[in-house]
Design a protein around this motif. Structure first.
Motif, PDB file in Angstrom:
ATOM      1  N   ASP A 176       0.817  -1.217   0.000  1.00  0.00           N
ATOM      2  CA  ASP A 176       0.000   0.000   0.000  1.00  0.00           C
ATOM      3  C   ASP A 176       0.850   1.266   0.000  1.00  0.00           C
ATOM      4  O   ASP A 176       0.322   2.366   0.099  1.00  0.00           O
ATOM      5  CB  ASP A 176      -0.972   0.017   1.181  1.00  0.00           C
ATOM      6  CG  ASP A 176      -0.265  -0.058   2.534  1.00  0.00           C
ATOM      7  OD1 ASP A 176       0.978  -0.031   2.564  1.00  0.00           O
ATOM      8  OD2 ASP A 176      -0.967  -0.147   3.561  1.00  0.00           O
TER       9      ASP A 176
ATOM     10  N   SER B  42      -5.479  14.416  -1.117  1.00  0.00           N
ATOM     11  CA  SER B  42      -6.078  13.115  -1.415  1.00  0.00           C
ATOM     12  C   SER B  42      -6.592  13.061  -2.855  1.00  0.00           C
ATOM     13  O   SER B  42      -7.223  14.013  -3.342  1.00  0.00           O
ATOM     14  CB  SER B  42      -7.240  12.849  -0.443  1.00  0.00           C
ATOM     15  OG  SER B  42      -7.790  11.577  -0.662  1.00  0.00           O
TER      16      SER B  42
ATOM     17  N   ASN C 148      -8.142   5.204  -2.694  1.00  0.00           N
ATOM     18  CA  ASN C 148      -7.739   6.536  -2.263  1.00  0.00           C
ATOM     19  C   ASN C 148      -6.217   6.579  -2.144  1.00  0.00           C
ATOM     20  O   ASN C 148      -5.593   5.606  -1.704  1.00  0.00           O
ATOM     21  CB  ASN C 148      -8.376   6.881  -0.917  1.00  0.00           C
ATOM     22  CG  ASN C 148      -9.883   7.015  -1.013  1.00  0.00           C
ATOM     23  OD1 ASN C 148     -10.400   7.549  -1.997  1.00  0.00           O
ATOM     24  ND2 ASN C 148     -10.589   6.530  -0.016  1.00  0.00           N
TER      25      ASN C 148
ATOM     26  N   ASP D 209       1.064   6.750  -0.997  1.00  0.00           N
ATOM     27  CA  ASP D 209       0.418   5.988   0.072  1.00  0.00           C
ATOM     28  C   ASP D 209      -1.032   5.726  -0.303  1.00  0.00           C
ATOM     29  O   ASP D 209      -1.764   6.658  -0.686  1.00  0.00           O
ATOM     30  CB  ASP D 209       0.487   6.762   1.386  1.00  0.00           C
ATOM     31  CG  ASP D 209      -0.204   6.040   2.521  1.00  0.00           C
ATOM     32  OD1 ASP D 209       0.285   4.984   2.942  1.00  0.00           O
ATOM     33  OD2 ASP D 209      -1.257   6.530   2.981  1.00  0.00           O
TER      34      ASP D 209
ATOM     35  N   ASP E 234      -4.915   3.767   0.676  1.00  0.00           N
ATOM     36  CA  ASP E 234      -5.683   3.373   1.859  1.00  0.00           C
ATOM     37  C   ASP E 234      -5.958   1.879   1.898  1.00  0.00           C
ATOM     38  O   ASP E 234      -6.444   1.360   2.901  1.00  0.00           O
ATOM     39  CB  ASP E 234      -6.996   4.161   1.944  1.00  0.00           C
ATOM     40  CG  ASP E 234      -7.963   3.844   0.809  1.00  0.00           C
ATOM     41  OD1 ASP E 234      -7.524   3.252  -0.199  1.00  0.00           O
ATOM     42  OD2 ASP E 234      -9.155   4.182   0.929  1.00  0.00           O
ATOM     43  N   HIS E 235      -5.660   1.160   0.800  1.00  0.00           N
ATOM     44  CA  HIS E 235      -5.795  -0.294   0.764  1.00  0.00           C
ATOM     45  C   HIS E 235      -4.598  -0.882   0.008  1.00  0.00           C
ATOM     46  O   HIS E 235      -4.095  -0.280  -0.944  1.00  0.00           O
ATOM     47  CB  HIS E 235      -7.087  -0.726   0.061  1.00  0.00           C
ATOM     48  CG  HIS E 235      -8.329  -0.422   0.832  1.00  0.00           C
ATOM     49  ND1 HIS E 235      -9.025   0.765   0.698  1.00  0.00           N
ATOM     50  CD2 HIS E 235      -8.991  -1.140   1.766  1.00  0.00           C
ATOM     51  CE1 HIS E 235     -10.067   0.757   1.508  1.00  0.00           C
ATOM     52  NE2 HIS E 235     -10.074  -0.385   2.165  1.00  0.00           N
TER      53      HIS E 235
ATOM     54  N   GLU F  39      -5.279  13.908  11.902  1.00  0.00           N
ATOM     55  CA  GLU F  39      -4.813  12.649  12.488  1.00  0.00           C
ATOM     56  C   GLU F  39      -4.896  12.702  14.014  1.00  0.00           C
ATOM     57  O   GLU F  39      -5.286  11.720  14.660  1.00  0.00           O
ATOM     58  CB  GLU F  39      -3.380  12.359  12.036  1.00  0.00           C
ATOM     59  CG  GLU F  39      -3.221  12.064  10.549  1.00  0.00           C
ATOM     60  CD  GLU F  39      -3.700  10.668  10.155  1.00  0.00           C
ATOM     61  OE1 GLU F  39      -4.224   9.936  11.027  1.00  0.00           O
ATOM     62  OE2 GLU F  39      -3.554  10.323   8.965  1.00  0.00           O
TER      63      GLU F  39
ATOM     64  N   GLU G 224     -12.860  11.625   6.042  1.00  0.00           N
ATOM     65  CA  GLU G 224     -12.762  10.204   5.723  1.00  0.00           C
ATOM     66  C   GLU G 224     -11.989   9.406   6.764  1.00  0.00           C
ATOM     67  O   GLU G 224     -11.986   8.174   6.721  1.00  0.00           O
ATOM     68  CB  GLU G 224     -12.127  10.037   4.338  1.00  0.00           C
ATOM     69  CG  GLU G 224     -13.056  10.485   3.229  1.00  0.00           C
ATOM     70  CD  GLU G 224     -12.412  10.489   1.863  1.00  0.00           C
ATOM     71  OE1 GLU G 224     -11.172  10.300   1.790  1.00  0.00           O
ATOM     72  OE2 GLU G 224     -13.134  10.686   0.869  1.00  0.00           O
ATOM     73  N   LEU G 225     -11.345  10.088   7.703  1.00  0.00           N
ATOM     74  CA  LEU G 225     -10.691   9.379   8.799  1.00  0.00           C
ATOM     75  C   LEU G 225     -11.694   8.848   9.809  1.00  0.00           C
ATOM     76  O   LEU G 225     -11.383   7.943  10.591  1.00  0.00           O
ATOM     77  CB  LEU G 225      -9.702  10.300   9.514  1.00  0.00           C
ATOM     78  CG  LEU G 225      -8.462  10.746   8.733  1.00  0.00           C
ATOM     79  CD1 LEU G 225      -7.660  11.733   9.569  1.00  0.00           C
ATOM     80  CD2 LEU G 225      -7.600   9.554   8.353  1.00  0.00           C
TER      81      LEU G 225
END
Length: 624
Positions: free
Chosen positions: A322, A341, A352, A386, A388-389, A514, A543-544
């Motif tokens: 990822d 993003s 993402n 980076d 997200d999956h 974060e 989205e966090l």
């Protein structure tokens, strides 16, 4: 003028060849391509008559045909005499079919050239015999190499203007081969040509008897069709076919290796195993499918596979990760800012993604590595990416399908970059999520509350901190567990190293989001007060959080009122030019489109706004 070759009919030959033409402005790309189509007999009578008529209109009764008129189809191109867009053409000979992309030469159209190169297997690079290898030649060759092209036909054009001199041609060819070799391109076929007069285009020229090689058309007919596909079986799932309850098939195009009934495969990411039961096509079942074939696979047992997954050989599955290092060619009009993003599309999968850092950018003219904090239009950067999956992938050098990607702007849905994966970062496989028994729900229950994040956004001086401070006092008095994250306070510690450029603002919001996410995970009601001027970063913050946890509060105060208040004297300094990149003055503020709570401050007291927020937070009252 060279004799015109009679029309030919495509027969079984070496297969379809996709190639591009590229070169500096006025090197004669469009003329060469037009002459190639003419010599290949691909112009119908009406189009040939139109060419003769347009040539007379542009050049009088000289009898010279202007072949560039066949491919410079855009009005803007004809007016300026240059190629702007990528013009695709199909033609064929008795031996082969071709799709050619006529690419622009100007540096500002690098993204257009990259579009044409992304699917090409060969490049025809033009060089003016009078000028030799130029900076633009270097740039075009670099882009071709970056996009995976490893075959080049170097067409040294306008040989008629240097008296068909062999030494001139040999010197240019030697210079170019040294250049191409540095980019990993060793397959270079040299051709001395005159596109205008047809020398060595459709057939070999008697004017250059010293050239023992092929004509351009012969070189294209004999070129290797495509890069050798990956040896191991790979099929990105494009569609799950369920015509009825008795059939479940996974449709896609094989991008590497071969597959047959009985083969053991794995569905990635995840590693679920099965065996191939059938290889189905519209014409019936196959005993085997190879790279390039579109098929539907059925498995011997039901698996939870869907579009975006990759079916691979079980013995040699694709790597999964990822986080990656990748080359990125930026194609967006607005700059790429780290940590913003985007959607990343690779193969048939969309995830993402963020560019977490730009290791360096590459000067496309000299290939020098330069420090960079952003990428502008047509710039190339070497970046860390980076996701997200985790995804199944291959390095771009191994497989264009599973190694090439595009970035998509999440607001406009425009494609803003193309990228080439280099390798997975080690930390992608070394860092794992650690399970904890006490989770967010348990922490919230122990405090008798639902964890939430109230994200206050608005111009400087809008009243965000004032409203949030009073709201926290009220919640605290009622026994709720809260914490207020104020943007100014955070810049004394966590974000002390950040300035106020667009890049720094993106990173500022990322860090705050974060921290807020961790505090919500601790079961708190966290109130965040940051200007957060960009919708993309507010969307990243949202989205966090789980559904319903993130509450965007737009403190809507007109700019004129914020300037009148100016509690810190910042607007006065910004207007005087003492502060740059100030939101609302010389840096934009993107108004929220659908905030959960819209506080229109004009005519409202702070207490009324706090009542409105309390009603939403504690009673989930609807807000206008």
């Amino acid at each position: 003028m060279a004799a015109r070759i009679e029309p030919r009919t495509a027969e079984a030959g070496r297969g379809l060849l996709r190639f591009i033409t590229c070169g500096s402005v006025d090197d004669g790309k469009s003329t060469l391509l037009g002459r190639l189509l003419y010599d290949a007999g691909m112009l119908p009578d009406d189009q040939r008559e139109a060419l003769e008529r347009d040539s007379r209109r542009h050049h009088g009764d000289s009898g010279v045909l202007d072949f560039s008129l066949l491919t410079d189809g855009l009005d803007a191109e004809r007016q300026q005499g240059i190629t702007i867009d990528v013009a695709y053409r199909y033609f064929h000979t008795a031996r082969r079919s071709f799709i050619v992309a006529d690419c622009p030469g100007h540096e500002q159209y690098t993204r257009n050239m990259a579009t044409g190169a992304s699917t090409a297997e060969l490049a025809v690079v033009l060089v003016d015999a009078r000028k030799g290898v130029l900076t633009q030649t270097r740039r075009h060759t670099y882009i071709c190499a970056l996009l995976g092209i490893r075959q080049v036909v170097l067409a040294v054009n306008k040989m008629d203007l240097v008296g068909y001199d062999e030494d001139t041609y040999r010197a240019i060819l030697a210079d170019y081969r040294a250049l191409a070799s540095g980019f990993g391109i060793d397959a270079v076929v040299g051709l001395p040509v005159s596109a205008l007069l047809g020398d060595n285009v459709g057939q070999r020229s008697a004017r250059m008897p010293w050239h023992a090689g092929p004509s351009l058309l012969e070189a294209l007919e004999s070129a290797e069709a495509a890069a050798v596909p990956a040896a191991e079986f790979r099929l990105p799932v494009q569609w799950v076919s369920r015509p009825d309850q008795s059939f479940r098939g996974y449709a896609g195009t094989v991008c590497g290796g071969r597959v047959a009934p009985g083969d053991e495969v794995v569905v990635q990411p995840g590693g679920r195993r099965a065996r191939i039961e059938r290889v189905v096509t519209a014409g019936g079942d196959l005993a085997e499918a190879v790279a390039g074939q579109a098929v539907t696979l059925t498995l011997d047992r039901e698996l939870d596979a869907s579009r975006g997954d990759v079916i691979a050989a079980a013995a040699h599955p694709a790597p999964e990760a990822d986080q990656f290092a990748a080359h990125v060619l930026w194609m967006g009009d607005e700059a790429l800012l780290p940590n913003r993003s985007y959607w990343l599309k690779i193969g048939t999968r969309t995830v993402n993604a963020r560019i977490t850092s730009i290791k360096h950018k590459v000067d496309v003219n000299t290939q020098a590595r330069l420090a960079a904090h952003r990428l502008e239009l047509n710039e190339v950067g070497y970046c860390n990416v980076d996701l997200d999956h985790a995804i199944a992938f291959e390095p771009y050098a191994v497989d264009r399908v599973l190694g090439g990607f595009i970035l998509i702007d999440r607001q406009t849905h425009a494609t803003v970059a193309c990228g080439m994966l280099d390798f997975a970062l080690h930390r992608a496989s070394n860092v794992h999520w650690q399970h904890t028994d006490v989770d967010k729900r348990a922490r919230g229950l122990s405090k008798g509350q639902r964890p939430r994040c109230l994200w206050f956004t608005g111009l400087s001086g809008a009243g965000k901190s004032t409203v949030a401070n009073l709201l926290e006092r009220r919640l605290h008095a009622q026994g709720y567990h809260t914490y207020l994250l104020d943007g100014d306070n955070l810049r004394h510690g966590l974000n002390r190293d950040l300035g106020f450029t667009a890049e720094a603002r993106v990173e500022n919001v990322r860090r705050v989001a974060e921290v807020a996410h961790l505090m919500a995970d601790a079961g708190l009601i966290v109130l965040v007060c940051v200007i957060s001027p960009f919708r993309g970063e507010r969307r990243f913050a949202r989205e966090l959080f789980d559904d319903g946890e993130f509450v965007e509060v737009f403190v809507d105060t007109p700019l004129e009122e914020c300037e009148r208040r100016d509690p810190k004297g910042l607007y006065r300094k910004a207007r005087a030019g003492e502060i740059s990149n100030f939101t609302g003055i010389d840096s934009p503020y993107e108004v929220p489109e659908s905030p959960e709570v819209h506080l229109r401050t004009s005519g409202l007291r702070v207490e009324q706004m706090v009542e409105q927020l309390s009603a939403y937070l504690l009673g989930d009252a609807p807000q206008s």
